[in-house]
Design a protein around this motif. Sequence first.
Motif, mmCIF file in Angstrom:
data_model
loop_
_atom_site.group_PDB
_atom_site.id
_atom_site.type_symbol
_atom_site.label_atom_id
_atom_site.label_comp_id
_atom_site.label_asym_id
_atom_site.label_seq_id
_atom_site.Cartn_x
_atom_site.Cartn_y
_atom_site.Cartn_z
ATOM 1 N N SER A 51 -11.331 14.789 -9.350
ATOM 2 C CA SER A 51 -10.390 14.095 -8.490
ATOM 3 C C SER A 51 -9.847 12.924 -9.296
ATOM 4 O O SER A 51 -10.535 11.917 -9.479
ATOM 5 C CB SER A 51 -11.088 13.603 -7.219
ATOM 6 O OG SER A 51 -10.181 12.915 -6.399
ATOM 7 N N GLY A 52 -8.667 13.080 -9.830
ATOM 8 C CA GLY A 52 -8.111 12.054 -10.695
ATOM 9 C C GLY A 52 -8.690 12.161 -12.095
ATOM 10 O O GLY A 52 -9.319 13.153 -12.460
ATOM 11 N N ALA A 53 -8.511 11.121 -12.872
ATOM 12 C CA ALA A 53 -8.934 11.155 -14.275
ATOM 13 C C ALA A 53 -10.372 10.712 -14.489
ATOM 14 O O ALA A 53 -10.943 10.969 -15.530
ATOM 15 C CB ALA A 53 -8.007 10.259 -15.099
ATOM 16 N N ASN A 54 -10.962 10.046 -13.477
ATOM 17 C CA ASN A 54 -12.290 9.500 -13.713
ATOM 18 C C ASN A 54 -13.293 9.752 -12.584
ATOM 19 O O ASN A 54 -14.288 9.045 -12.475
ATOM 20 C CB ASN A 54 -12.203 8.004 -14.011
ATOM 21 C CG ASN A 54 -11.650 7.216 -12.842
ATOM 22 O OD1 ASN A 54 -11.055 7.774 -11.932
ATOM 23 N ND2 ASN A 54 -11.846 5.925 -12.867
ATOM 24 N N THR A 55 -13.050 10.743 -11.741
ATOM 25 C CA THR A 55 -13.972 11.044 -10.642
ATOM 26 C C THR A 55 -14.375 12.509 -10.664
ATOM 27 O O THR A 55 -13.529 13.401 -10.640
ATOM 28 C CB THR A 55 -13.340 10.699 -9.279
ATOM 29 O OG1 THR A 55 -12.975 9.320 -9.277
ATOM 30 C CG2 THR A 55 -14.317 10.964 -8.145
#
Length: 82
Positions: A51-55
């Motif tokens: 989920s997104g770039a860091n999750t």
Amino acid sequence: MCGYLINKLKEFPQIKEVIGLGLMIGLEFDQQINDIRHVLLKKHHIFTGVSGANTIRLLSPLTLTKEQADVFIKALAQTISE
């Protein structure tokens, strides 16, 4: 089981935030997670969502056992420390 897993994941200093609703869990990192996901998949055969770039998203089955949760925790610890 979700409480056990979430509490164990909160012990990782590399994880900025652990967000959970039942066994739907998000692990937010300060860094890009592409390498972490790649190692979890290729080396440990653990598929994670994103989920997104860091999750990292975890969607564990309702039948998740403590032993299976411990396998993931151990694999994540090894992956993050590399």
